[in-house]
Design a protein around this motif. Structure first.
Motif, PDB file in Angstrom:
ATOM      1  N   VAL A 125       1.370  -1.218  -0.193  1.00 37.40           N
ATOM      2  CA  VAL A 125       0.210   0.070  -0.203  1.00 37.40           C
ATOM      3  C   VAL A 125       1.006   1.363  -0.289  1.00 37.40           C
ATOM      4  CG1 VAL A 125      -1.656   1.535   1.176  1.00 37.40           C
ATOM      5  CG2 VAL A 125      -2.280  -1.126   1.147  1.00 37.40           C
ATOM      6  N   GLY A 126       2.255   1.303   0.719  1.00 39.44           N
ATOM      7  CA  GLY A 126       3.206   2.568   0.775  1.00 39.44           C
ATOM      8  C   GLY A 126       3.531   2.737  -0.614  1.00 39.44           C
ATOM      9  N   LEU A 127       3.732   1.922  -1.159  1.00 35.11           N
ATOM     10  CA  LEU A 127       4.113   2.020  -3.086  1.00 35.11           C
ATOM     11  C   LEU A 127       3.317   1.943  -3.421  1.00 35.11           C
ATOM     12  CD1 LEU A 127       6.006   1.015  -4.892  1.00 35.11           C
ATOM     13  CD2 LEU A 127       5.004  -0.214  -5.629  1.00 35.11           C
ATOM     14  N   PHE A 128       1.751   2.697  -3.544  1.00 33.08           N
ATOM     15  CA  PHE A 128       0.641   3.266  -3.885  1.00 33.08           C
ATOM     16  C   PHE A 128       0.330   4.279  -3.136  1.00 33.08           C
ATOM     17  CE2 PHE A 128      -4.279   4.155  -3.758  1.00 33.08           C
ATOM     18  CZ  PHE A 128      -4.258   4.140  -5.555  1.00 33.08           C
ATOM     19  N   THR A 129       0.877   4.407  -2.249  1.00 34.81           N
ATOM     20  CA  THR A 129       0.198   6.148  -1.055  1.00 34.81           C
ATOM     21  C   THR A 129       1.668   7.135  -1.655  1.00 34.81           C
ATOM     22  OG1 THR A 129       1.361   5.217   0.974  1.00 34.81           O
ATOM     23  CG2 THR A 129      -1.768   5.634   0.111  1.00 34.81           C
ATOM     24  N   TYR A 130       2.738   6.038  -1.936  1.00 35.68           N
ATOM     25  CA  TYR A 130       4.202   7.217  -2.078  1.00 35.68           C
ATOM     26  C   TYR A 130       4.201   8.727  -2.165  1.00 35.68           C
ATOM     27  CZ  TYR A 130       8.776   8.197  -4.904  1.00 35.68           C
ATOM     28  OH  TYR A 130      10.139   8.128  -5.194  1.00 35.68           O
ATOM     29  N   PRO A 131       3.444   8.746  -3.440  1.00 33.54           N
ATOM     30  CA  PRO A 131       3.076  10.451  -4.029  1.00 33.54           C
ATOM     31  C   PRO A 131       1.858  11.395  -2.837  1.00 33.54           C
ATOM     32  CG  PRO A 131       2.185   8.703  -5.741  1.00 33.54           C
ATOM     33  CD  PRO A 131       2.249   7.944  -4.358  1.00 33.54           C
ATOM     34  N   ALA A 132       1.803  10.657  -2.181  1.00 33.23           N
ATOM     35  CA  ALA A 132       1.034  11.288  -0.933  1.00 33.23           C
ATOM     36  C   ALA A 132       2.310  12.179   0.101  1.00 33.23           C
ATOM     37  CB  ALA A 132       0.046  11.271  -0.227  1.00 33.23           C
ATOM     38  N   LEU A 133       2.552  11.199   0.266  1.00 31.90           N
ATOM     39  CA  LEU A 133       4.353  11.081   0.777  1.00 31.90           C
ATOM     40  C   LEU A 133       4.921  12.310   0.614  1.00 31.90           C
ATOM     41  CD1 LEU A 133       6.241  10.465   4.039  1.00 31.90           C
ATOM     42  CD2 LEU A 133       6.761   8.646   2.323  1.00 31.90           C
ATOM     43  N   MET A 134       5.035  12.308  -0.958  1.00 36.15           N
ATOM     44  CA  MET A 134       6.074  12.980  -1.114  1.00 36.15           C
ATOM     45  C   MET A 134       5.744  14.697  -1.737  1.00 36.15           C
ATOM     46  SD  MET A 134       7.949  12.611  -5.873  1.00 36.15           S
ATOM     47  CE  MET A 134       8.134  13.866  -6.563  1.00 36.15           C
ATOM     48  N   ALA A 135       4.024  14.544  -1.370  1.00 42.70           N
ATOM     49  CA  ALA A 135       3.954  16.077  -1.542  1.00 42.70           C
ATOM     50  C   ALA A 135       4.581  16.885   0.132  1.00 42.70           C
ATOM     51  CB  ALA A 135       2.446  15.852  -1.809  1.00 42.70           C
ATOM     52  N   ALA A 136       3.930  15.481   0.956  1.00 40.72           N
ATOM     53  CA  ALA A 136       4.213  15.993   2.623  1.00 40.72           C
ATOM     54  C   ALA A 136       5.234  16.366   2.564  1.00 40.72           C
ATOM     55  CB  ALA A 136       4.139  15.230   3.346  1.00 40.72           C
ATOM     56  N   ASP A 137       6.698  15.856   1.500  1.00 40.20           N
ATOM     57  CA  ASP A 137       8.000  16.273   1.954  1.00 40.20           C
ATOM     58  C   ASP A 137       8.083  17.848   1.381  1.00 40.20           C
ATOM     59  OD1 ASP A 137       8.221  13.711   2.295  1.00 40.20           O
ATOM     60  OD2 ASP A 137       8.843  12.725   0.556  1.00 40.20           O
ATOM     61  N   ILE A 138       7.914  18.130   0.240  1.00 37.03           N
ATOM     62  CA  ILE A 138       7.552  19.437  -0.241  1.00 37.03           C
ATOM     63  C   ILE A 138       6.799  20.750   0.359  1.00 37.03           C
ATOM     64  CG2 ILE A 138       6.699  20.020  -2.597  1.00 37.03           C
ATOM     65  CD1 ILE A 138       7.038  17.635  -4.273  1.00 37.03           C
ATOM     66  N   LEU A 139       5.804  19.622   0.706  1.00 33.60           N
ATOM     67  CA  LEU A 139       4.698  21.379   1.344  1.00 33.60           C
ATOM     68  C   LEU A 139       4.752  21.616   2.662  1.00 33.60           C
ATOM     69  CD1 LEU A 139       1.188  19.741   0.171  1.00 33.60           C
ATOM     70  CD2 LEU A 139       2.780  21.360  -0.955  1.00 33.60           C
ATOM     71  N   LEU A 140       5.954  20.679   3.867  1.00 29.53           N
ATOM     72  CA  LEU A 140       6.001  21.404   5.022  1.00 29.53           C
ATOM     73  C   LEU A 140       7.124  22.141   5.173  1.00 29.53           C
ATOM     74  CD1 LEU A 140       7.216  17.918   6.980  1.00 29.53           C
ATOM     75  CD2 LEU A 140       5.748  19.404   7.390  1.00 29.53           C
ATOM     76  N   TYR A 141       7.459  22.478   4.135  1.00 28.51           N
ATOM     77  CA  TYR A 141       8.762  23.314   3.795  1.00 28.51           C
ATOM     78  C   TYR A 141       8.159  24.149   3.540  1.00 28.51           C
ATOM     79  CZ  TYR A 141      11.286  19.593   6.729  1.00 28.51           C
ATOM     80  OH  TYR A 141      11.587  19.041   7.035  1.00 28.51           O
ATOM     81  N   ARG A 142       7.325  24.451   2.552  1.00 29.28           N
ATOM     82  CA  ARG A 142       5.990  26.204   2.397  1.00 29.28           C
ATOM     83  C   ARG A 142       7.334  26.300   0.610  1.00 29.28           C
ATOM     84  NH1 ARG A 142       2.765  28.679   6.207  1.00 29.28           N
ATOM     85  NH2 ARG A 142       3.127  27.067   8.362  1.00 29.28           N
ATOM     86  N   THR A 143       7.976  25.022   0.179  1.00 31.49           N
ATOM     87  CA  THR A 143       8.362  24.921  -0.875  1.00 31.49           C
ATOM     88  C   THR A 143       8.218  25.960  -1.839  1.00 31.49           C
ATOM     89  OG1 THR A 143       9.413  22.920  -0.721  1.00 31.49           O
ATOM     90  CG2 THR A 143       9.948  23.278  -2.973  1.00 31.49           C
ATOM     91  N   ASP A 144       9.198  26.938  -3.358  1.00 33.39           N
ATOM     92  CA  ASP A 144       8.747  27.265  -4.108  1.00 33.39           C
ATOM     93  C   ASP A 144       9.142  26.306  -4.647  1.00 33.39           C
ATOM     94  OD1 ASP A 144       7.946  29.946  -3.116  1.00 33.39           O
ATOM     95  OD2 ASP A 144       9.688  29.914  -2.076  1.00 33.39           O
TER      96      ASP A 144
END
Ligand code: ADP
Ligand code: NA
Length: 328
Positions: A125-144
């Motif tokens: 299931v983790g392989l499936f939800t991987y892109p949500a984790l990637m979004a979290a990585d990016i959005l946590l830092y208010r990334t431009d």
């Protein structure tokens, strides 16, 4: 004024970085340190989407960090850290997973590719939800800006969608990030199969930065080309030679037109031999620097601990706001 923020991550799974990673993404990581407030992450949480030996994962994580430092990530200027050291990544990921449609995640081509190559019961299931984790990585830092290769474009698009969806449902918190994909080197091709992207799954077609440099030079000499003799950039009809020209140009700063004219009247063998030398000259001192970082694990761990502390300061602030908005 505050500098715009850059975030990107790379998996430690495979150990050694390759020429595709470097020209598609890592080169921009390095240059963007001059213009951005940089957060760079070894994304070990992503690595356990497939079964992973614990000791191997721990070693790969150190190995990845040593390579990033050796490549020019400066821990004084940039925040270099390991994803699992900052718990907020997994916590925000859960919230974003709950805002991602099942069908939306199912349309990710990387999931379709990777899952089709495994037995169904081994696809996590983790392989499936991987892109949500990637979004979290990016959005946590208010990334431009997110420097990545072409193959990450779709995941980046989902990160943007999730940021906008959250902002419109709960009030604006997230910065909507832009992909920063290089123009000329967005996709480096396999040396043996110049129709597919260079990746570690085909050992003879990939230049790995930690392999014996002589082996890299040999792979370049054996690169698949065509039956003509003309060294000319033509990605449709001459994908092999064009790929070598793109790599050569990116590694030396000489334009493709300049290379075409310099090699007029020369055979493919000359181009391949010289490009092999360019690669050897690049990776030999790189490998020495990696070894120096690996020889001092105390210092390496100190750098990563400091990076995690800095990352947590920003990440925890974002997460607190998110949890508050969601109703926790
Ligand atoms: P990950 O699963 O962490 O994305 P990869 O090693 O596949 O690990 O990729 C790391 C980075 O390198 C990503 O930004 C990806 O887009 C880029 N990349 C990987 N392969 C290539 C390639 N052949 N050409 C250009 N960029 C690439
Ligand atoms: Na990838």
């Amino acid at each position: 004024a505050a500098r715009p923020r850059v975030f990107s991550g790379i998996q430690p799974t495979a150990g050694s970085f390759h020429l595709g990673n470097y020209l598609g993404a890592l080169r921009n990581w390095i240059t963007m340190q001059d213009t951005h407030d940089a957060f760079y992450c070894v994304v070990d949480l992503h690595s356990i989407t497939v079964a992973m030996d614990p000791e191997e994962l721990r070693n790969n994580t150190r190995y990845a960090a040593a390579q990033l430092l050796a490549m020019g990530i400066d821990p004084e200027r940039s925040t270099l850290f390991v994803q699992s050291h900052v718990a907020e990544h997994a916590q925000l990921s859960w919230v974003l997973e709950c805002m991602t449609g099942f069908g939306e995640a199912g349309r990710m081509t990387q999931f379709k590719d990777k899952s089709s190559r495994q037995e169904e019961e081994h696809v996590s299931v983790g392989l499936f939800t991987y892109p949500a984790l990637m979004a979290a990585d990016i959005l946590l830092y208010r990334t431009d800006a997110v420097p990545v290769g072409e193959d990450q474009r779709q995941h980046l698009e989902l990160s943007r969608t999730l940021a906008q969806r959250f902002n419109s449902r709960f009030g604006s918190i997230f910065v909507v990030p832009d992909a920063h994909i290089p123009q000329d080197t967005a996709k480096i091709f396999d040396l043996q199969a110049p129709g597919s992207k260079m990746s570690k799954s085909v050992p003879s077609g990939v230049v790995e930065f930690m392999e014996d440099p002589k082996r890299s030079a040999k792979k370049i000499r054996s690169a698949v080309t065509d039956n003509e003799r003309e060294i000319r950039y033509d990605p449709d009809d001459k994908p092999g030679i064009s790929n070598l020209l793109v790599i050569y140009s990116a590694m030396t700063g000489r334009s493709i037109a300049e290379l075409e004219s310099d090699y007029e009247g020369h055979g493919y063998g000359d181009l391949k031999k010289n490009l092999g030398e360019v690669i050897v000259d690049f990776v030999t001192p790189f490998q020495t620097r990696v070894q120096e970082y690996l020889d001092d694990p105390v210092e390496l761990d100190k750098i990563l601990r400091r990076g995690a502390e800095r990352a947590r300061t920003t990440a925890s602030e974002t997460l607190r706001t998110v949890f508050d908005r969601v109703g926790f």
